[in-house]
Design a protein around this motif. Structure first.
Motif, PDB file in Angstrom:
ATOM      1  N   SER A  13       0.831  -1.218   0.000  1.00  0.00           N
ATOM      2  CA  SER A  13       0.000   0.000   0.000  1.00  0.00           C
ATOM      3  C   SER A  13       0.856   1.256   0.000  1.00  0.00           C
ATOM      4  O   SER A  13       0.382   2.329  -0.362  1.00  0.00           O
ATOM      5  N   GLY A  14       2.121   1.119   0.386  1.00  0.00           N
ATOM      6  CA  GLY A  14       2.997   2.293   0.439  1.00  0.00           C
ATOM      7  C   GLY A  14       3.716   2.573  -0.860  1.00  0.00           C
ATOM      8  O   GLY A  14       4.504   3.528  -0.935  1.00  0.00           O
ATOM      9  N   ILE A  15       3.478   1.770  -1.871  1.00  0.00           N
ATOM     10  CA  ILE A  15       4.181   1.997  -3.147  1.00  0.00           C
ATOM     11  C   ILE A  15       3.171   2.131  -4.296  1.00  0.00           C
ATOM     12  O   ILE A  15       2.066   1.605  -4.224  1.00  0.00           O
ATOM     13  N   GLU A  16       3.582   2.858  -5.306  1.00  0.00           N
ATOM     14  CA  GLU A  16       2.716   3.004  -6.480  1.00  0.00           C
ATOM     15  C   GLU A  16       2.887   1.763  -7.369  1.00  0.00           C
ATOM     16  O   GLU A  16       4.010   1.395  -7.725  1.00  0.00           O
ATOM     17  N   ILE A  17       1.771   1.127  -7.696  1.00  0.00           N
ATOM     18  CA  ILE A  17       1.846  -0.080  -8.536  1.00  0.00           C
ATOM     19  C   ILE A  17       1.035   0.150  -9.810  1.00  0.00           C
ATOM     20  O   ILE A  17      -0.161   0.424  -9.750  1.00  0.00           O
ATOM     21  N   LYS A  18       1.704   0.052 -10.947  1.00  0.00           N
ATOM     22  CA  LYS A  18       1.008   0.214 -12.231  1.00  0.00           C
ATOM     23  C   LYS A  18       0.717  -1.132 -12.883  1.00  0.00           C
ATOM     24  O   LYS A  18      -0.133  -1.222 -13.768  1.00  0.00           O
ATOM     25  N   MET A  19       1.466  -2.136 -12.492  1.00  0.00           N
ATOM     26  CA  MET A  19       1.247  -3.459 -13.100  1.00  0.00           C
ATOM     27  C   MET A  19       1.602  -4.538 -12.078  1.00  0.00           C
ATOM     28  O   MET A  19       2.559  -4.385 -11.326  1.00  0.00           O
ATOM     29  N   ILE A  20       0.794  -5.594 -12.056  1.00  0.00           N
ATOM     30  CA  ILE A  20       1.104  -6.752 -11.207  1.00  0.00           C
ATOM     31  C   ILE A  20       1.357  -7.948 -12.112  1.00  0.00           C
ATOM     32  O   ILE A  20       0.513  -8.301 -12.943  1.00  0.00           O
ATOM     33  N   CYS A  21       2.522  -8.551 -11.949  1.00  0.00           N
ATOM     34  CA  CYS A  21       2.898  -9.727 -12.734  1.00  0.00           C
ATOM     35  C   CYS A  21       2.995 -10.927 -11.789  1.00  0.00           C
ATOM     36  O   CYS A  21       4.025 -11.132 -11.130  1.00  0.00           O
ATOM     37  N   PRO A  22       1.924 -11.728 -11.689  1.00  0.00           N
ATOM     38  CA  PRO A  22       1.956 -12.893 -10.791  1.00  0.00           C
ATOM     39  C   PRO A  22       2.578 -14.112 -11.475  1.00  0.00           C
ATOM     40  O   PRO A  22       2.811 -14.099 -12.689  1.00  0.00           O
ATOM     41  N   LEU A  23       2.788 -15.157 -10.705  1.00  0.00           N
ATOM     42  CA  LEU A  23       3.391 -16.375 -11.257  1.00  0.00           C
ATOM     43  C   LEU A  23       2.368 -17.307 -11.901  1.00  0.00           C
ATOM     44  O   LEU A  23       2.732 -18.296 -12.526  1.00  0.00           O
ATOM     45  N   HIS A  24       1.066 -17.030 -11.688  1.00  0.00           N
ATOM     46  CA  HIS A  24       0.006 -17.790 -12.380  1.00  0.00           C
ATOM     47  C   HIS A  24      -1.068 -16.795 -12.829  1.00  0.00           C
ATOM     48  O   HIS A  24      -1.375 -15.854 -12.107  1.00  0.00           O
ATOM     49  N   GLY A  25      -1.677 -17.075 -13.973  1.00  0.00           N
ATOM     50  CA  GLY A  25      -2.829 -16.279 -14.398  1.00  0.00           C
ATOM     51  C   GLY A  25      -2.444 -14.991 -15.110  1.00  0.00           C
ATOM     52  O   GLY A  25      -1.281 -14.785 -15.486  1.00  0.00           O
ATOM     53  N   TYR A  26      -3.445 -14.143 -15.290  1.00  0.00           N
ATOM     54  CA  TYR A  26      -3.271 -12.943 -16.114  1.00  0.00           C
ATOM     55  C   TYR A  26      -2.472 -11.846 -15.409  1.00  0.00           C
ATOM     56  O   TYR A  26      -2.397 -11.801 -14.182  1.00  0.00           O
ATOM     57  N   VAL A  27      -1.923 -10.950 -16.234  1.00  0.00           N
ATOM     58  CA  VAL A  27      -1.172  -9.789 -15.751  1.00  0.00           C
ATOM     59  C   VAL A  27      -2.152  -8.629 -15.572  1.00  0.00           C
ATOM     60  O   VAL A  27      -3.046  -8.427 -16.409  1.00  0.00           O
ATOM     61  N   TRP A  28      -1.964  -7.873 -14.495  1.00  0.00           N
ATOM     62  CA  TRP A  28      -2.888  -6.775 -14.170  1.00  0.00           C
ATOM     63  C   TRP A  28      -2.248  -5.421 -14.450  1.00  0.00           C
ATOM     64  O   TRP A  28      -1.166  -5.123 -13.954  1.00  0.00           O
ATOM     65  N   ARG A  29      -2.963  -4.589 -15.232  1.00  0.00           N
ATOM     66  CA  ARG A  29      -2.477  -3.217 -15.486  1.00  0.00           C
ATOM     67  C   ARG A  29      -3.600  -2.199 -15.318  1.00  0.00           C
ATOM     68  O   ARG A  29      -3.348  -0.995 -15.380  1.00  0.00           O
ATOM     69  N   LYS A  30      -4.847  -2.654 -15.173  1.00  0.00           N
ATOM     70  CA  LYS A  30      -5.992  -1.757 -14.969  1.00  0.00           C
ATOM     71  C   LYS A  30      -6.830  -2.285 -13.814  1.00  0.00           C
ATOM     72  O   LYS A  30      -6.886  -3.499 -13.587  1.00  0.00           O
ATOM     73  N   ASN A  31      -7.556  -1.357 -13.163  1.00  0.00           N
ATOM     74  CA  ASN A  31      -8.520  -1.765 -12.136  1.00  0.00           C
ATOM     75  C   ASN A  31      -7.904  -2.698 -11.091  1.00  0.00           C
ATOM     76  O   ASN A  31      -8.540  -3.661 -10.654  1.00  0.00           O
ATOM     77  N   LEU A  32      -6.662  -2.377 -10.697  1.00  0.00           N
ATOM     78  CA  LEU A  32      -5.963  -3.213  -9.724  1.00  0.00           C
ATOM     79  C   LEU A  32      -6.705  -3.289  -8.393  1.00  0.00           C
ATOM     80  O   LEU A  32      -6.619  -4.286  -7.668  1.00  0.00           O
ATOM     81  N   GLU A  33      -7.462  -2.210  -8.094  1.00  0.00           N
ATOM     82  CA  GLU A  33      -8.175  -2.154  -6.801  1.00  0.00           C
ATOM     83  C   GLU A  33      -9.136  -3.340  -6.656  1.00  0.00           C
ATOM     84  O   GLU A  33      -9.378  -3.822  -5.550  1.00  0.00           O
ATOM     85  N   LEU A  34      -9.714  -3.764  -7.770  1.00  0.00           N
ATOM     86  CA  LEU A  34     -10.668  -4.871  -7.726  1.00  0.00           C
ATOM     87  C   LEU A  34     -10.031  -6.104  -7.069  1.00  0.00           C
ATOM     88  O   LEU A  34     -10.579  -6.694  -6.139  1.00  0.00           O
ATOM     89  N   PHE A  35      -8.858  -6.458  -7.538  1.00  0.00           N
ATOM     90  CA  PHE A  35      -8.187  -7.665  -7.055  1.00  0.00           C
ATOM     91  C   PHE A  35      -7.596  -7.425  -5.669  1.00  0.00           C
ATOM     92  O   PHE A  35      -7.644  -8.297  -4.783  1.00  0.00           O
ATOM     93  N   ILE A  36      -7.045  -6.235  -5.466  1.00  0.00           N
ATOM     94  CA  ILE A  36      -6.443  -5.928  -4.160  1.00  0.00           C
ATOM     95  C   ILE A  36      -7.527  -5.939  -3.083  1.00  0.00           C
ATOM     96  O   ILE A  36      -7.321  -6.447  -1.976  1.00  0.00           O
ATOM     97  N   ASP A  37      -8.715  -5.430  -3.422  1.00  0.00           N
ATOM     98  CA  ASP A  37      -9.830  -5.436  -2.467  1.00  0.00           C
ATOM     99  C   ASP A  37     -10.232  -6.879  -2.111  1.00  0.00           C
ATOM    100  O   ASP A  37     -10.505  -7.193  -0.955  1.00  0.00           O
ATOM    101  N   LYS A  38     -10.265  -7.739  -3.108  1.00  0.00           N
ATOM    102  CA  LYS A  38     -10.582  -9.151  -2.834  1.00  0.00           C
ATOM    103  C   LYS A  38      -9.530  -9.756  -1.914  1.00  0.00           C
ATOM    104  O   LYS A  38      -9.856 -10.484  -0.972  1.00  0.00           O
ATOM    105  N   TYR A  39      -8.264  -9.476  -2.198  1.00  0.00           N
ATOM    106  CA  TYR A  39      -7.195 -10.013  -1.343  1.00  0.00           C
ATOM    107  C   TYR A  39      -7.319  -9.498   0.086  1.00  0.00           C
ATOM    108  O   TYR A  39      -7.037 -10.215   1.042  1.00  0.00           O
ATOM    109  N   SER A  40      -7.730  -8.251   0.197  1.00  0.00           N
ATOM    110  CA  SER A  40      -7.907  -7.675   1.524  1.00  0.00           C
ATOM    111  C   SER A  40      -9.005  -8.419   2.279  1.00  0.00           C
ATOM    112  O   SER A  40      -8.855  -8.761   3.460  1.00  0.00           O
ATOM    113  N   LYS A  41     -10.104  -8.701   1.592  1.00  0.00           N
ATOM    114  CA  LYS A  41     -11.215  -9.436   2.216  1.00  0.00           C
ATOM    115  C   LYS A  41     -10.798 -10.869   2.559  1.00  0.00           C
ATOM    116  O   LYS A  41     -11.009 -11.349   3.672  1.00  0.00           O
ATOM    117  N   TRP A  42     -10.241 -11.564   1.569  1.00  0.00           N
ATOM    118  CA  TRP A  42      -9.896 -12.969   1.782  1.00  0.00           C
ATOM    119  C   TRP A  42      -8.886 -13.109   2.922  1.00  0.00           C
ATOM    120  O   TRP A  42      -9.010 -14.001   3.753  1.00  0.00           O
TER     121      TRP A  42
END
Ligand code: FEO
Length: 400
Positions: free
Chosen positions: A218-247
């Motif tokens: 949360s303390g760094i600016e993130i423009k893209m997330i490159c995980p080891l499985h699945g799709y790469v994220w460059r837009k609407n990162l909040e959607l996935f980050i919010d899910k991770y926060s809940k889970w």
């Protein structure tokens, strides 16, 4: 033949898909396969970020050779030592013998546990939290993420392009079907459930550690997330980050009821079906029901993280909980589910004890309430038990 994707001016996906795999980690069904992502940064120095599973070795090595286009490989950053990502380290070292491995001390220990290749000690660059590697235009910083989902895990942050190489975090089951970015597919409808099933089953136990990583991120600016499985994220990162926060905080996503039952001849199923109808008649929406003997527990664990209320219904078997339900409850407890409300239905034709035993298992969960009202019956639901099911539905609704 190579199959790579260009992610930015100088960053390439060089991973591969496995659609033949039946069970990921020999446990989890993956009917749509899985991708093993690896990334190659073509800066003044060339940098490979993690390798892949041995099942896709051939594609991976072709991809790297194609992107390198005659250049050598200078660095290989290892963020995670699980073999679905580290299996090809020896192949890389054999083909690019001057490569320097960038990793932390725990990762180096694991490399030596897993593999026998000879590498000079000066070919290891051992990093600590916050250390930076300059590769020309890019500065790569290393952030430790222990238990997300092994103890040695770190993530790499490209401070130049604001890209987070997130290791297993933000991954998902499912192969990559041509597109590479999550915003190029109907991700929420096609992949959300599999991302949840991946997270909850692979990392779900370690919510506190994921929360710690989210806090650092949360303390760094993130423009893209490159995980080891699945799709790469460059837009609407909040959607996935919010899910991770809940889970990771074990917060339900929806206020509704998940019903799971184990039934031998249909009596327990009937009770579950009647309760589901009565919940619906009392206004509950989006009820979900599983036969624990039919559906793999990973799907039910995943929905247990989604729903606020869970009804467990099981017949008694060998003076215990029916085997498929016992297995499911073991998985739910092992994955550290918290903050839920449970109700129990037990069946048993001569000595019903499953309810008491289910309660003992659920009592291991933190911040979890087991509703006093439950239903115990012998063999089949009769009229007086229908009233108890009606009452149970009302008690569940009142607790929502
Ligand atoms: Fe995808 Fe923990 O390995």
């Amino acid at each position: 033949m190579y199959n790579t994707r260009k992610l930015t001016e100088d960053l390439f996906w060089v991973g591969a898909n496995d659609r033949k795999i039946a069970l990921f980690e020999s446990v989890y069904p993956v009917p749509t396969g899985v991708s093993y992502n690896s990334y190659l940064l073509m800066d003044e120095k060339t940098v490979l970020l993690d390798t892949v599973d041995k099942s896709v070795n051939h594609q991976f090595m072709e991809n790297i050779a194609h992107v390198l286009n005659g250049r050598t490989l200078d660095y290989m950053i290892i963020n995670h030592m699980e073999p679905d990502h580290c299996a090809e380290i020896p192949t890389i070292v054999a083909k690019y013998p001057n490569v320097k491995i960038v990793c932390n001390a725990k990762i180096q220990t694991m490399i030596k546990q897993f593999f026998d290749f000879d590498l000079d000690e000066n070919q290891y660059i051992i990093v600590k939290e916050g250390d930076t590697l300059n590769t020309g235009k890019h500065n790569l910083t290393f952030v430790f993420a222990p238990m997300v989902h092994w103890p040695e895990v770190m993530v790499t942050y490209d401070t130049t392009d604001k890209i987070l190489f997130s290791a297993d975090a933000f991954g998902a089951f499912g192969a990559i079907d041509g597109n590479i970015f999550a915003d190029e597919v109907d991700w929420e409808h096609r992949y959300m459930d599999e991302a949840r099933r991946y997270y909850t089953n692979i990392v779900g136990k370690y919510g506190a550690q994921v929360q710690a990583l989210l806090k650092k991120a949360s303390g760094i600016e993130i423009k893209m997330i490159c995980p080891l499985h699945g799709y790469v994220w460059r837009k609407n990162l909040e959607l996935f980050i919010d899910k991770y926060s809940k889970w990771s905080s074990y917060t339900p996503e929806i206020n509704s009821v998940l019903i799971t039952y184990a039934s031998v001849y249909g009596g327990t199923q009937n009770a579950a079906e009647i309760l589901a109808s009565k919940l619906a008649q009392n206004g509950v929406k989006d009820i979900k029901m599983y036969d624990a003997s039919v559906t793999h527990s990973s799907y039910i664990v995943s929905d247990a993280f989604k729903y606020s209320h869970i009804v467990v219904a099981s017949t008694t078997y060998n003076n215990g909980i029916f085997v498929s339900m016992e297995n499911l409850l073991h998985d739910i407890v092992a994955h550290n589910l918290q903050n839920r409300k449970f109700a129990i239905i037990e069946n048993g034709s001569w000595a019903p004890v499953s309810g008491k035993l289910i309660k003992e298992q659920l009592a291991k969960l933190k911040n979890t309430e087991i509703l006093e009202t439950g239903v115990s019956f012998k063999s089949a639901i009769k009229e007086n038990k229908e009233e108890e099911l009606e009452n149970l539905a009302k008690v569940i609704v009142a607790s929502m």
